[in-house]
Write a protein that holds these residues in place. Structure first.
Motif, PDB file in Angstrom:
ATOM      1  N   MET A   1      60.647  51.734  21.723  1.00  6.75           N
ATOM      2  CA  MET A   1      60.998  53.119  21.846  1.00  6.75           C
ATOM      3  C   MET A   1      59.946  54.011  21.942  1.00  6.75           C
ATOM      4  O   MET A   1      58.812  53.803  21.402  1.00  6.75           O
ATOM      5  CB  MET A   1      61.764  53.139  20.725  1.00  6.75           C
ATOM      6  CG  MET A   1      62.525  54.632  20.753  1.00  6.75           C
ATOM      7  SD  MET A   1      63.798  54.975  21.582  1.00  6.75           S
ATOM      8  CE  MET A   1      64.994  54.128  21.099  1.00  6.75           C
ATOM      9  N   ILE A   2      60.062  54.795  22.731  1.00  2.19           N
ATOM     10  CA  ILE A   2      58.957  55.955  23.120  1.00  2.19           C
ATOM     11  C   ILE A   2      59.412  57.276  22.357  1.00  2.19           C
ATOM     12  O   ILE A   2      60.439  57.778  22.706  1.00  2.19           O
ATOM     13  CB  ILE A   2      58.413  56.076  24.693  1.00  2.19           C
ATOM     14  CG1 ILE A   2      57.935  54.715  24.996  1.00  2.19           C
ATOM     15  CG2 ILE A   2      57.518  57.228  24.618  1.00  2.19           C
ATOM     16  CD1 ILE A   2      57.718  55.084  26.676  1.00  2.19           C
ATOM     17  N   TYR A   3      58.629  57.817  21.464  1.00  5.71           N
ATOM     18  CA  TYR A   3      58.982  59.050  20.644  1.00  5.71           C
ATOM     19  C   TYR A   3      58.355  60.215  21.354  1.00  5.71           C
ATOM     20  O   TYR A   3      57.034  60.275  21.527  1.00  5.71           O
ATOM     21  CB  TYR A   3      58.729  58.891  19.367  1.00  5.71           C
ATOM     22  CG  TYR A   3      59.313  57.696  18.816  1.00  5.71           C
ATOM     23  CD1 TYR A   3      61.043  57.977  18.345  1.00  5.71           C
ATOM     24  CD2 TYR A   3      59.030  56.403  18.694  1.00  5.71           C
ATOM     25  CE1 TYR A   3      61.682  56.915  17.821  1.00  5.71           C
ATOM     26  CE2 TYR A   3      59.667  55.512  18.101  1.00  5.71           C
ATOM     27  CZ  TYR A   3      60.931  55.579  17.522  1.00  5.71           C
ATOM     28  OH  TYR A   3      61.887  54.898  17.023  1.00  5.71           O
ATOM     29  N   ILE A   4      58.965  61.309  21.973  1.00 10.12           N
ATOM     30  CA  ILE A   4      58.652  62.469  22.523  1.00 10.12           C
ATOM     31  C   ILE A   4      58.958  63.527  21.516  1.00 10.12           C
ATOM     32  O   ILE A   4      60.248  63.844  21.384  1.00 10.12           O
ATOM     33  CB  ILE A   4      58.969  62.519  23.919  1.00 10.12           C
ATOM     34  CG1 ILE A   4      58.534  61.416  24.892  1.00 10.12           C
ATOM     35  CG2 ILE A   4      58.492  63.995  24.527  1.00 10.12           C
ATOM     36  CD1 ILE A   4      58.988  61.362  26.203  1.00 10.12           C
ATOM     37  N   THR A   5      57.976  64.617  21.325  1.00  6.52           N
ATOM     38  CA  THR A   5      58.431  65.834  20.698  1.00  6.52           C
ATOM     39  C   THR A   5      57.831  66.958  21.584  1.00  6.52           C
ATOM     40  O   THR A   5      56.969  67.027  21.865  1.00  6.52           O
ATOM     41  CB  THR A   5      57.723  65.712  19.124  1.00  6.52           C
ATOM     42  OG1 THR A   5      58.046  64.711  18.449  1.00  6.52           O
ATOM     43  CG2 THR A   5      58.076  67.076  18.529  1.00  6.52           C
ATOM     44  N   LEU A   6      58.965  67.816  21.561  1.00  8.44           N
ATOM     45  CA  LEU A   6      58.606  68.900  22.576  1.00  8.44           C
ATOM     46  C   LEU A   6      58.583  70.190  21.276  1.00  8.44           C
ATOM     47  O   LEU A   6      59.165  70.519  20.480  1.00  8.44           O
ATOM     48  CB  LEU A   6      59.835  69.296  23.497  1.00  8.44           C
ATOM     49  CG  LEU A   6      60.005  68.610  24.485  1.00  8.44           C
ATOM     50  CD1 LEU A   6      61.548  68.504  24.849  1.00  8.44           C
ATOM     51  CD2 LEU A   6      59.074  68.915  25.755  1.00  8.44           C
ATOM     52  N   VAL A   7      57.552  71.078  21.752  1.00  8.70           N
ATOM     53  CA  VAL A   7      57.300  72.165  20.655  1.00  8.70           C
ATOM     54  C   VAL A   7      57.224  73.486  21.435  1.00  8.70           C
ATOM     55  O   VAL A   7      56.437  73.541  22.582  1.00  8.70           O
ATOM     56  CB  VAL A   7      56.184  72.097  19.571  1.00  8.70           C
ATOM     57  CG1 VAL A   7      56.522  70.934  18.699  1.00  8.70           C
ATOM     58  CG2 VAL A   7      55.085  71.936  20.452  1.00  8.70           C
ATOM     59  N   CYS A   8      57.632  74.596  20.915  1.00 10.35           N
ATOM     60  CA  CYS A   8      57.362  75.801  21.541  1.00 10.35           C
ATOM     61  C   CYS A   8      57.475  77.033  20.208  1.00 10.35           C
ATOM     62  O   CYS A   8      57.453  76.322  19.060  1.00 10.35           O
ATOM     63  CB  CYS A   8      58.485  76.268  22.487  1.00 10.35           C
ATOM     64  SG  CYS A   8      60.206  76.524  21.839  1.00 10.35           S
ATOM     65  N   LYS A  72      46.941  60.893  14.862  1.00  6.16           N
ATOM     66  CA  LYS A  72      48.378  60.694  14.579  1.00  6.16           C
ATOM     67  C   LYS A  72      49.051  60.655  15.974  1.00  6.16           C
ATOM     68  O   LYS A  72      50.023  59.894  16.107  1.00  6.16           O
ATOM     69  CB  LYS A  72      48.975  61.956  13.888  1.00  6.16           C
ATOM     70  CG  LYS A  72      48.472  61.883  12.437  1.00  6.16           C
ATOM     71  CD  LYS A  72      49.469  63.068  11.545  1.00  6.16           C
ATOM     72  CE  LYS A  72      48.996  63.101  10.233  1.00  6.16           C
ATOM     73  NZ  LYS A  72      49.656  64.013   9.507  1.00  6.16           N
ATOM     74  N   ILE A  73      48.820  61.498  16.948  1.00  7.10           N
ATOM     75  CA  ILE A  73      49.552  61.571  18.155  1.00  7.10           C
ATOM     76  C   ILE A  73      48.638  61.102  19.406  1.00  7.10           C
ATOM     77  O   ILE A  73      47.689  61.952  19.855  1.00  7.10           O
ATOM     78  CB  ILE A  73      50.300  62.886  18.332  1.00  7.10           C
ATOM     79  CG1 ILE A  73      50.983  63.186  17.087  1.00  7.10           C
ATOM     80  CG2 ILE A  73      50.852  63.084  19.528  1.00  7.10           C
ATOM     81  CD1 ILE A  73      51.694  64.674  17.145  1.00  7.10           C
ATOM     82  N   PRO A  74      48.738  59.999  19.802  1.00  9.04           N
ATOM     83  CA  PRO A  74      47.907  59.846  21.152  1.00  9.04           C
ATOM     84  C   PRO A  74      47.852  60.438  22.537  1.00  9.04           C
ATOM     85  O   PRO A  74      46.967  60.602  23.158  1.00  9.04           O
ATOM     86  CB  PRO A  74      48.470  58.254  21.530  1.00  9.04           C
ATOM     87  CG  PRO A  74      49.675  57.926  20.649  1.00  9.04           C
ATOM     88  CD  PRO A  74      49.797  59.034  19.679  1.00  9.04           C
ATOM     89  N   MET A  99      51.747  59.582  31.541  1.00  7.47           N
ATOM     90  CA  MET A  99      50.532  59.908  30.508  1.00  7.47           C
ATOM     91  C   MET A  99      50.207  58.315  29.835  1.00  7.47           C
ATOM     92  O   MET A  99      49.230  57.984  29.377  1.00  7.47           O
ATOM     93  CB  MET A  99      50.947  60.714  29.186  1.00  7.47           C
ATOM     94  CG  MET A  99      50.789  61.930  30.040  1.00  7.47           C
ATOM     95  SD  MET A  99      51.146  63.276  28.546  1.00  7.47           S
ATOM     96  CE  MET A  99      49.604  63.334  27.483  1.00  7.47           C
ATOM     97  N   MET A 100      51.226  57.725  29.464  1.00  8.26           N
ATOM     98  CA  MET A 100      51.088  56.474  28.838  1.00  8.26           C
ATOM     99  C   MET A 100      50.603  55.032  29.660  1.00  8.26           C
ATOM    100  O   MET A 100      50.312  54.171  29.059  1.00  8.26           O
ATOM    101  CB  MET A 100      52.453  55.927  27.964  1.00  8.26           C
ATOM    102  CG  MET A 100      52.692  56.916  26.938  1.00  8.26           C
ATOM    103  SD  MET A 100      54.161  56.359  26.172  1.00  8.26           S
ATOM    104  CE  MET A 100      53.448  55.301  24.843  1.00  8.26           C
TER     105      MET A 100
END
Length: 101
Positions: A1-8, A72-74, A99-100
């Motif tokens: 599982m790949i975990y993606i977080t979007l922020v604005c 923490k976040i690659p 990116m990975m």
């Protein structure tokens, strides 16, 4: 599982993009978990994140995010402004996954 977080700033526009990215991932049966949040919520979040995507309006904060989360976040980047404006979830997802590789 790949975990993606979007922020604005408020997490609202990224929520719309998140839904389009989720739909694209689901259609392709990709093992991706995507959430959106306000940038102010990220420091208190205990969510594992592999890829952090910043909304274009936060591009000026990219280096600060990279420094703060380097252990923490690659993968941390800014979403392409055109893709963000067009809410092109499929392209944003593809760019994030690339990116990975």
């Amino acid at each position: 599982m790949i975990y993606i977080t979007l922020v604005c700033n408020m997490g609202m526009s990224t929520s719309m993009l998140m839904n389009k990215m989720r739909k694209s991932a689901e259609e392709r049966s990709l093992g991706v978990d995507i959430v959106a949040m306000a940038d102010s919520n990220l420091p208190s979040s205990d969510r594992h994140t592999d890829i952090l995507l910043l909304g274009p309006q936060l591009s000026f904060m990219l280096e600060g995010f990279k420094e703060r989360y380097k252990d923490k976040i690659p993968y941390i980047t800014v979403v392409n402004q055109m893709d963000y404006g067009m809410m092109n979830g499929e392209k944003v997802l593809d760019d994030a996954l690339a990116m990975m590789n």
